[in-house]
Design a protein around this motif. Structure first.
Motif, short mmCIF file in Angstrom:
data_model
loop_
_atom_site.label_atom_id
_atom_site.label_comp_id
_atom_site.label_asym_id
_atom_site.label_seq_id
_atom_site.Cartn_x
_atom_site.Cartn_y
_atom_site.Cartn_z
N ILE A 74 -9.10 3.38 27.18
CA ILE A 74 -9.40 4.07 28.58
C ILE A 74 -9.21 5.66 28.08
CG2 ILE A 74 -8.09 4.67 30.69
CD1 ILE A 74 -7.75 1.55 30.81
N ASP A 75 -8.35 6.00 27.31
CA ASP A 75 -8.46 7.38 26.71
C ASP A 75 -9.73 7.97 26.20
OD1 ASP A 75 -5.61 7.70 27.45
OD2 ASP A 75 -4.75 7.47 25.51
N ASP A 76 -10.32 6.91 25.31
CA ASP A 76 -11.72 7.37 24.90
C ASP A 76 -12.69 7.82 26.08
OD1 ASP A 76 -10.87 6.97 22.16
OD2 ASP A 76 -11.26 4.93 22.31
N VAL A 77 -12.53 6.80 27.03
CA VAL A 77 -13.56 7.08 28.31
C VAL A 77 -13.12 8.20 28.91
CG1 VAL A 77 -14.08 6.01 30.47
CG2 VAL A 77 -13.43 4.61 28.30
N TYR A 78 -12.00 8.54 29.23
CA TYR A 78 -11.84 9.91 29.93
C TYR A 78 -11.50 11.17 29.15
CZ TYR A 78 -11.77 6.92 34.04
OH TYR A 78 -12.30 5.90 34.91
N GLY A 79 -11.51 11.06 27.73
CA GLY A 79 -11.16 12.06 26.99
C GLY A 79 -9.43 12.19 26.78
N GLN A 80 -9.18 12.57 25.58
CA GLN A 80 -7.78 12.10 25.34
C GLN A 80 -6.86 12.89 26.12
OE1 GLN A 80 -5.74 10.26 23.38
NE2 GLN A 80 -7.45 9.46 22.07
N PRO A 81 -6.04 12.72 27.06
CA PRO A 81 -5.15 13.37 27.38
C PRO A 81 -3.81 13.64 26.83
CG PRO A 81 -4.69 11.18 28.13
CD PRO A 81 -5.64 11.10 26.94
N LYS A 82 -3.08 14.41 27.42
CA LYS A 82 -1.70 14.98 26.53
C LYS A 82 -1.00 13.66 27.04
CE LYS A 82 -0.70 19.39 26.30
NZ LYS A 82 0.08 20.66 26.86
N PHE A 83 0.11 13.56 26.11
CA PHE A 83 1.07 12.20 26.53
C PHE A 83 2.27 12.54 25.57
CE2 PHE A 83 -1.83 11.11 22.62
CZ PHE A 83 -0.57 10.97 21.85
N CYS A 84 3.23 11.73 26.05
CA CYS A 84 4.60 11.89 25.39
C CYS A 84 4.69 10.96 24.28
CB CYS A 84 5.54 11.47 26.24
SG CYS A 84 5.58 12.37 28.09
N VAL A 85 4.81 11.62 23.04
CA VAL A 85 5.05 10.81 21.75
C VAL A 85 6.13 9.68 21.98
CG1 VAL A 85 5.64 10.95 19.31
CG2 VAL A 85 4.25 12.46 20.29
N ALA A 86 7.34 10.07 22.73
CA ALA A 86 8.37 9.28 22.65
C ALA A 86 8.02 8.05 23.49
CB ALA A 86 9.55 9.81 23.21
#
Length: 278
Positions: free
Chosen positions: A263-275
């Motif tokens: 889904i991230d590929d479809v919408y472009g990588q969002p920011k996210f929490c590594v933890a």
């Protein structure tokens, strides 16, 4: 001296950290690594199932670190303001703090703690856990060894562990109501786990009544997002984007790429929490 060193690897329930645990077990068997998972109590059932399978593969238990205060406690502390990309108190209080409290005694004893983090070679090291102490060393084995997203898929598949079940409908692990979810993921949460969706909706309603400026999903409440016409629109938009991506991708007969489109590929990588999401 070896007993002055401790090796730890945090699992989020996500595919990258699971692949890293497998990778370390296979390539560095001499390291006695403590695997840990910080349980916010708001995780998806699929996450617990995946961790159980991973424990079987690793042949040792995954330590559960529980925050001493739960989500509801912190929500009150933050005046009922929902966590958001601007105010990520959930990561701070429910993921990082328990980790810091767990390793604090080791550091105070003068040990060096080596923490292994699953940042891949094909992504920037953005908001990882930045060590504040010299004796906490952060290692990025995937980055060092050139392992990217297809590499992670290969590790998971060849180990027999496979992908987490939530991958059928969502791109990453983390809390059921993570604000980094895409609209399509909210729709699918409602379909797959209606009780978790209803809980998220109740938190949102309560927060809005207390003057919180944030809804879980940007620009609309979960009520608005799940109007039948809106659901149709979200699903159509997702399908259109997916087709575009598939058309752009070159087919490699040895590796069906469809399984690597998330889904991230479809919408472009969002920011996210590594933890939470690795």
């Amino acid at each position: 001296m070896p007993h002055h060193e401790k090796h730890v690897l945090g699992l989020s329930g996500g595919k990258d950290s699971a692949a890293l645990a497998i990778y370390m077990r296979q390539n560095y068997p001499e390291l006695d690594i403590d695997y840990f998972f910080t349980d916010t109590g708001k995780e998806l059932p699929e996450v617990y199932e995946f961790l159980g399978k991973l424990e079987g593969f690793l042949g040792k238990p995954i330590l559960r670190l529980n925050p001493n205060r739960d989500f509801d406690y912190w929500l009150k502390q933050y005046n009922n303001f929902l966590p958001s990309a601007q105010t990520r108190w959930c990561t701070r209080q429910l993921k990082l703090k328990p980790f810091e409290e767990w390793i604090k005694p080791f550091l105070e004893e003068g040990m060096t703690v080596h923490s292994y983090v699953a940042i891949r070679a094909d992504e920037p090291y953005r908001e990882g856990y930045n060590a504040k102490q010299d004796s906490l060393k952060i290692h990025l084995p995937f980055k060092d060894d050139g392992i990217d997203k297809p590499g992670v898929a290969e590790i998971l598949e060849s180990s027999g562990l496979g992908w987490p079940k939530y991958y059928e409908w969502r791109s990453r692990s983390g809390c059921t109501f993570c604000f980094y979810q895409q609209k399509i993921e909210w729709v699918r949460l409602k379909e797959r786990h209606p009780e978790a969706f209803d809980e998220a909706k109740a938190y949102e309603k309560d927060a809005l009544e207390h003057g919180s400026p944030f809804t879980w999903s940007q620009g609309e409440s979960l009520d608005e997002l799940t109007e039948p016409a809106r659901i149709r629109q979200i699903k159509e938009d997702y399908e259109k984007r997916l087709l575009k991506i598939k058309a752009r991708k070159k087919q490699n007969p040895l590796r069906p790429d469809s399984e690597l489109i998330d889904i991230d590929d479809v919408y472009g990588q969002p920011k996210f929490c590594v933890a939470c999401h690795k």
